[in-house]
Design a protein around this motif. Structure first.
Motif, PDB file in Angstrom:
ATOM      1  N   GLY A 121      51.955  80.453   9.511  1.00  0.00           N
ATOM      2  CA  GLY A 121      51.828  81.871   9.852  1.00  0.00           C
ATOM      3  C   GLY A 121      52.200  82.790   8.705  1.00  0.00           C
ATOM      4  N   ARG A 122      52.095  82.305   7.499  1.00  0.00           N
ATOM      5  CA  ARG A 122      52.436  83.116   6.318  1.00  0.00           C
ATOM      6  C   ARG A 122      51.214  83.862   5.823  1.00  0.00           C
ATOM      7  NH1 ARG A 122      54.502  79.298   1.964  1.00  0.00           N
ATOM      8  NH2 ARG A 122      54.326  81.257   0.801  1.00  0.00           N
ATOM      9  N   ARG A 123      51.437  85.020   5.255  1.00  0.00           N
ATOM     10  CA  ARG A 123      50.334  85.824   4.752  1.00  0.00           C
ATOM     11  C   ARG A 123      50.469  86.124   3.261  1.00  0.00           C
ATOM     12  NH1 ARG A 123      48.403  83.848   8.189  1.00  0.00           N
ATOM     13  NH2 ARG A 123      47.558  84.639  10.147  1.00  0.00           N
ATOM     14  N   ASP A 124      51.328  85.345   2.586  1.00  0.00           N
ATOM     15  CA  ASP A 124      51.515  85.527   1.148  1.00  0.00           C
ATOM     16  C   ASP A 124      51.536  84.174   0.446  1.00  0.00           C
ATOM     17  OD1 ASP A 124      52.095  88.509   0.741  1.00  0.00           O
ATOM     18  OD2 ASP A 124      53.496  87.979   2.343  1.00  0.00           O
ATOM     19  N   LEU A 125      50.839  84.097  -0.690  1.00  0.00           N
ATOM     20  CA  LEU A 125      50.837  82.903  -1.528  1.00  0.00           C
ATOM     21  C   LEU A 125      51.166  83.343  -2.948  1.00  0.00           C
ATOM     22  CD1 LEU A 125      50.235  79.846  -1.699  1.00  0.00           C
ATOM     23  CD2 LEU A 125      47.865  80.444  -2.234  1.00  0.00           C
ATOM     24  N   ARG A 126      52.229  82.780  -3.511  1.00  0.00           N
ATOM     25  CA  ARG A 126      52.756  83.255  -4.791  1.00  0.00           C
ATOM     26  C   ARG A 126      52.567  82.199  -5.872  1.00  0.00           C
ATOM     27  NH1 ARG A 126      58.202  83.646  -1.564  1.00  0.00           N
ATOM     28  NH2 ARG A 126      57.284  81.595  -1.126  1.00  0.00           N
ATOM     29  N   LEU A 127      51.863  82.571  -6.921  1.00  0.00           N
ATOM     30  CA  LEU A 127      51.612  81.683  -8.055  1.00  0.00           C
ATOM     31  C   LEU A 127      52.303  82.246  -9.293  1.00  0.00           C
ATOM     32  CD1 LEU A 127      47.751  81.194  -7.551  1.00  0.00           C
ATOM     33  CD2 LEU A 127      49.637  80.144  -6.276  1.00  0.00           C
ATOM     34  N   TRP A 128      52.819  81.344 -10.128  1.00  0.00           N
ATOM     35  CA  TRP A 128      53.539  81.784 -11.328  1.00  0.00           C
ATOM     36  C   TRP A 128      53.060  80.969 -12.528  1.00  0.00           C
ATOM     37  CZ3 TRP A 128      59.471  80.690 -12.269  1.00  0.00           C
ATOM     38  CH2 TRP A 128      59.863  81.305 -13.470  1.00  0.00           C
TER      39      TRP A 128
END
Length: 291
Positions: A121-128
């Motif tokens: 149920g997450r709405r954020d995907l963080r790439l670095w």
């Protein structure tokens, strides 16, 4: 660090002149102090052999008779200080560097990350992207995502952070204008659809540029690491001493969630305690997952 800083009082230890630019431990320490005090750049965690080789390039280029004479030049010549910093932090990159790595990300890793976001149920995907140099790597991620995962990105907000220690390099990355050789691994289709050619440069379209945020950052300071779902740190660890590699990898493990992904360079691998915190999911492409 503050832009205005008084010149540090640093003792230059004189030695007899040499015909070759050998760097004594005293001169190396002095250069380190100059860089740290005037530019906030810390040499302590880098491999001495690699760093000394790059410093020697500037000693020869400036025709300094000794490393000690070069220290004096650094204290009195801001331009040379900037040039040395660029030599020490230089990265050579291009789009889709090591294509099989990006194929693995596109075909296996990204679909898994989007699926996990939906299941949780997450709405954020963080790439670095760590050590992003001229921006080719993070922009490659943006191109793949925009080209293949448009539907998923309407549901999940993807953010791509790109960091590098050199502020000047980051300014170049933000312009997103490249010579043709940097696009040599790219398909003609991608090049045609996402770049405008203006004279000799290929300019990335704004719709791709806006997907990447650039920020200055030094891996030496693990307190600045950001929570991420995927970290690419390729061909960066090789410049660090083993103890610092272990510290960096531990830092990555701490900011990645369970199931988070770490991608290293082909000549790099897990060391120390990090081998107990990650499992290998693709040994060929050096892709690991937090336990």
């Amino acid at each position: 660090m503050p832009s205005e800083m008084s010149k540090p009082t640093i003792k230059i230890i004189g030695l007899p002149e040499r015909s070759s630019p050998d760097i004594s431990s005293e001169a190396f320490e002095t250069i380190g102090k100059i860089l740290k005090n005037l530019k906030g750049f810390n040499l302590d965690c880098y491999k001495d052999k690699c760093i000394k080789r790059r410093i020697s390039i500037r000693i020869r280029a400036t025709h300094s008779n000794t490393a000690e004479a070069y220290c004096e030049l650094l204290l009195n010549n801001e331009s040379e200080l900037e040039l040395l910093l660029k030599v020490l932090t230089i990265h050579v990159s291009h789009f889709f560097r090591n294509p099989p790595t990006f194929e693995k990300l596109k075909n296996d890793i990204f679909p898994e990350l989007f699926t996990r976001c939906n299941n949780e149920g997450r709405r954020d995907l963080r790439l670095w992207s760590v050590g992003c140099a001229g921006g080719e790597e993070p922009y490659t991620l943006a191109l793949i995502l925009n080209d293949t995962f448009g539907a998923e990105m309407k549901v999940v907000n993807v953010s791509i952070l790109a960091t590098d220690v050199d502020a000047g390099t980051l300014e170049v990355a933000r312009t997103a204008a490249y010579n043709e050789d940097r696009l040599s691994e790219m398909s003609e289709s991608i090049k045609t659809r996402y770049f405008d050619r203006i004279e000799s440069k290929y300019h990335l379209l704004p719709e791709i540029k806006k997907l990447v945020t650039f920020r200055q950052g030094d891996l030496y300071d693990v307190s600045t690491y950001v929570m991420s779902d995927l970290i690419l740190c390729r061909n960066v660890l090789i410049y660090f001493e083993r103890s610092q590699q272990e510290k960096i990898l531990e830092g990555f493990a701490n900011v990645l969630p369970s199931g988070g992904i770490l991608v290293l360079g082909k000549s790099e691998t897990l060391v120390g305690n990090s081998r107990r915190r990650f499992k290998t999911i693709c040994p060929v492409e050096r892709i690991y997952q937090v336990l």
